[in-house]
Design a protein around this motif. Sequence first.
Motif, PDB file in Angstrom:
ATOM      1  N   ILE A  71       3.256   7.236 -58.863  1.00  0.00           N
ATOM      2  CA  ILE A  71       3.068   5.883 -60.074  1.00  0.00           C
ATOM      3  C   ILE A  71       4.218   4.775 -60.097  1.00  0.00           C
ATOM      4  O   ILE A  71       3.368   3.383 -59.854  1.00  0.00           O
ATOM      5  CB  ILE A  71       4.001   6.781 -61.563  1.00  0.00           C
ATOM      6  N   LEU A  72       5.250   4.642 -59.451  1.00  0.00           N
ATOM      7  CA  LEU A  72       6.078   3.974 -59.076  1.00  0.00           C
ATOM      8  C   LEU A  72       5.518   2.468 -58.142  1.00  0.00           C
ATOM      9  O   LEU A  72       5.042   1.296 -57.719  1.00  0.00           O
ATOM     10  CB  LEU A  72       6.969   4.310 -58.415  1.00  0.00           C
ATOM     11  N   GLY A  73       5.114   3.724 -56.918  1.00  0.00           N
ATOM     12  CA  GLY A  73       4.239   3.052 -55.806  1.00  0.00           C
ATOM     13  C   GLY A  73       3.175   1.837 -56.595  1.00  0.00           C
ATOM     14  O   GLY A  73       2.958   1.264 -55.766  1.00  0.00           O
ATOM     15  N   ASP A  74       2.577   2.404 -57.090  1.00  0.00           N
ATOM     16  CA  ASP A  74       1.308   1.465 -57.635  1.00  0.00           C
ATOM     17  C   ASP A  74       1.741   0.121 -58.939  1.00  0.00           C
ATOM     18  O   ASP A  74       0.964  -0.346 -58.848  1.00  0.00           O
ATOM     19  CB  ASP A  74       0.163   2.617 -58.960  1.00  0.00           C
ATOM     20  N   ILE A  75       2.789   0.687 -59.493  1.00  0.00           N
ATOM     21  CA  ILE A  75       2.985  -0.884 -61.170  1.00  0.00           C
ATOM     22  C   ILE A  75       3.496  -1.202 -60.005  1.00  0.00           C
ATOM     23  O   ILE A  75       2.946  -2.136 -59.668  1.00  0.00           O
ATOM     24  CB  ILE A  75       4.071  -0.024 -61.297  1.00  0.00           C
ATOM     25  N   ILE A  76       4.474  -1.125 -58.804  1.00  0.00           N
ATOM     26  CA  ILE A  76       5.171  -2.565 -57.737  1.00  0.00           C
ATOM     27  C   ILE A  76       4.006  -3.404 -56.622  1.00  0.00           C
ATOM     28  O   ILE A  76       3.864  -4.508 -57.081  1.00  0.00           O
ATOM     29  CB  ILE A  76       5.736  -2.037 -56.898  1.00  0.00           C
ATOM     30  N   ARG A  77       2.548  -2.310 -56.300  1.00  0.00           N
ATOM     31  CA  ARG A  77       1.383  -2.789 -56.243  1.00  0.00           C
ATOM     32  C   ARG A  77       1.130  -3.419 -56.675  1.00  0.00           C
ATOM     33  O   ARG A  77       0.906  -5.093 -56.635  1.00  0.00           O
ATOM     34  CB  ARG A  77       0.752  -1.682 -55.538  1.00  0.00           C
ATOM     35  N   ARG A  78       1.102  -3.702 -58.085  1.00  0.00           N
ATOM     36  CA  ARG A  78       0.146  -4.140 -59.696  1.00  0.00           C
ATOM     37  C   ARG A  78       0.918  -6.042 -59.553  1.00  0.00           C
ATOM     38  O   ARG A  78       0.427  -6.030 -60.308  1.00  0.00           O
ATOM     39  CB  ARG A  78      -0.355  -3.539 -60.419  1.00  0.00           C
ATOM     40  N   CYS A  79       2.311  -5.287 -59.102  1.00  0.00           N
ATOM     41  CA  CYS A  79       3.010  -6.493 -59.746  1.00  0.00           C
ATOM     42  C   CYS A  79       3.227  -7.612 -58.971  1.00  0.00           C
ATOM     43  O   CYS A  79       4.669  -8.507 -58.229  1.00  0.00           O
ATOM     44  CB  CYS A  79       4.125  -6.000 -59.825  1.00  0.00           C
ATOM     45  N   ASN A  80       2.772  -7.464 -57.695  1.00  0.00           N
ATOM     46  CA  ASN A  80       2.004  -8.140 -56.778  1.00  0.00           C
ATOM     47  C   ASN A  80       3.424  -8.069 -55.628  1.00  0.00           C
ATOM     48  O   ASN A  80       3.858  -8.353 -54.220  1.00  0.00           O
ATOM     49  CB  ASN A  80       2.140  -9.698 -57.049  1.00  0.00           C
ATOM     50  N   ALA A  81       4.088  -6.745 -55.472  1.00  0.00           N
ATOM     51  CA  ALA A  81       4.992  -6.070 -54.171  1.00  0.00           C
ATOM     52  C   ALA A  81       4.548  -6.720 -53.252  1.00  0.00           C
ATOM     53  O   ALA A  81       3.477  -5.269 -53.041  1.00  0.00           O
ATOM     54  CB  ALA A  81       5.369  -5.329 -54.869  1.00  0.00           C
ATOM     55  N   PHE A  82       4.579  -6.173 -51.743  1.00  0.00           N
ATOM     56  CA  PHE A  82       4.033  -5.835 -50.857  1.00  0.00           C
ATOM     57  C   PHE A  82       4.468  -4.995 -50.147  1.00  0.00           C
ATOM     58  O   PHE A  82       5.497  -5.187 -49.354  1.00  0.00           O
ATOM     59  CB  PHE A  82       3.054  -6.356 -49.966  1.00  0.00           C
ATOM     60  N   PRO A  83       4.273  -4.335 -48.677  1.00  0.00           N
ATOM     61  CA  PRO A  83       5.218  -3.101 -48.167  1.00  0.00           C
ATOM     62  C   PRO A  83       5.679  -3.928 -47.320  1.00  0.00           C
ATOM     63  O   PRO A  83       5.103  -4.429 -46.452  1.00  0.00           O
ATOM     64  CB  PRO A  83       4.325  -2.120 -47.279  1.00  0.00           C
ATOM     65  N   VAL A  84       7.294  -3.884 -46.500  1.00  0.00           N
ATOM     66  CA  VAL A  84       7.691  -4.062 -45.250  1.00  0.00           C
ATOM     67  C   VAL A  84       8.419  -3.005 -44.287  1.00  0.00           C
ATOM     68  O   VAL A  84       9.204  -2.079 -45.066  1.00  0.00           O
ATOM     69  CB  VAL A  84       8.807  -5.830 -45.130  1.00  0.00           C
ATOM     70  N   LYS A  85       8.200  -3.121 -43.177  1.00  0.00           N
ATOM     71  CA  LYS A  85       8.596  -1.091 -42.547  1.00  0.00           C
ATOM     72  C   LYS A  85      10.544  -1.798 -42.002  1.00  0.00           C
ATOM     73  O   LYS A  85      10.413  -3.539 -41.385  1.00  0.00           O
ATOM     74  CB  LYS A  85       7.796  -1.571 -40.880  1.00  0.00           C
ATOM     75  N   ARG A  86      11.390  -1.248 -42.707  1.00  0.00           N
ATOM     76  CA  ARG A  86      12.642  -2.162 -42.288  1.00  0.00           C
ATOM     77  C   ARG A  86      12.801  -1.544 -40.692  1.00  0.00           C
ATOM     78  O   ARG A  86      12.098  -0.468 -40.327  1.00  0.00           O
ATOM     79  CB  ARG A  86      13.215  -1.879 -43.439  1.00  0.00           C
ATOM     80  N   GLY A  87      13.807  -1.893 -40.510  1.00  0.00           N
ATOM     81  CA  GLY A  87      14.432  -2.122 -38.802  1.00  0.00           C
ATOM     82  C   GLY A  87      13.812  -2.273 -37.630  1.00  0.00           C
ATOM     83  O   GLY A  87      13.661  -2.288 -36.569  1.00  0.00           O
ATOM     84  N   MET A  88      12.338  -3.246 -37.828  1.00  0.00           N
ATOM     85  CA  MET A  88      12.334  -3.221 -37.363  1.00  0.00           C
ATOM     86  C   MET A  88      11.359  -4.775 -37.484  1.00  0.00           C
ATOM     87  O   MET A  88      10.770  -4.999 -38.571  1.00  0.00           O
ATOM     88  CB  MET A  88      10.444  -2.006 -36.936  1.00  0.00           C
ATOM     89  N   SER A  89      10.598  -4.978 -36.024  1.00  0.00           N
ATOM     90  CA  SER A  89      10.118  -6.593 -36.668  1.00  0.00           C
ATOM     91  C   SER A  89       8.142  -6.094 -37.174  1.00  0.00           C
ATOM     92  O   SER A  89       7.533  -5.516 -36.689  1.00  0.00           O
ATOM     93  CB  SER A  89       9.133  -7.012 -35.737  1.00  0.00           C
ATOM     94  N   ASP A  90       7.863  -6.346 -38.665  1.00  0.00           N
ATOM     95  CA  ASP A  90       6.602  -6.118 -39.314  1.00  0.00           C
ATOM     96  C   ASP A  90       5.624  -7.111 -39.383  1.00  0.00           C
ATOM     97  O   ASP A  90       5.900  -7.990 -40.494  1.00  0.00           O
ATOM     98  CB  ASP A  90       7.165  -5.431 -40.251  1.00  0.00           C
ATOM     99  N   ARG A  91       4.763  -7.188 -37.812  1.00  0.00           N
ATOM    100  CA  ARG A  91       4.049  -8.711 -38.025  1.00  0.00           C
ATOM    101  C   ARG A  91       2.899  -8.746 -39.196  1.00  0.00           C
ATOM    102  O   ARG A  91       2.818  -9.947 -39.791  1.00  0.00           O
ATOM    103  CB  ARG A  91       3.234  -8.071 -37.071  1.00  0.00           C
TER     104      ARG A  91
END
Length: 193
Positions: A71-91
């Motif tokens: 649920i949360l994942g879907d909500i934040i995605r629909r609110c224009n958030a996008f994922p970033v991998k922490r602790g590494m360079s995420d191209r």
Amino acid sequence: MKFYTFAKSVAYSILKPLYRIEAIGTENFPKEGGVLLCSNHINNFDPPVVGIMIPRTVYFMAKEELFAVPILGDIIRRCNAFPVKRGMSDRDALRKGLSVLKDGHILGIFPEGTRSKTGELGKGLAGVGFFALRSNAQVVPCAVIGPYKAFRKLKVVYGKPMQMDELRKAKASPEEVTDLIMAEIQKLITEYR
């Protein structure tokens, strides 16, 4: 965009009275063009609190793990958030962030990369300087100040846009630019605390 507008109005109607949010410096916020919005990070509610107080749509980078939460994942995605991998360079995240800025939108980012356990401003990550240098976006420092306690005042302060042209010409490093942005956020915290 309809879902974003709906979610923003719901968040505003709940969070603004609950935390008696006072927005300071909204007149500083650019009306158009790419903006890198850089804020300190003291609570999980920082993204909606920072985003609901300005009239434009904000695209936030969020830690990858949140998108796996039902649920949360879907909500934040629909609110224009996008994922970033922490602790590494995420191209992929870097490319997406630059694309948001080049398209004239607002990229919301928390330079510390994680919430502060003490409430004090931590060290910023170089990725913030990368976005500031590699885009033509204006950089707006932001500070969330106060306790997240019901019916106690919480301040969201937007600083004046920082111009990056001279730093780009001088070939400043991402680390140097990040340090300058963090210093501006600290000034806001010190002035309005």
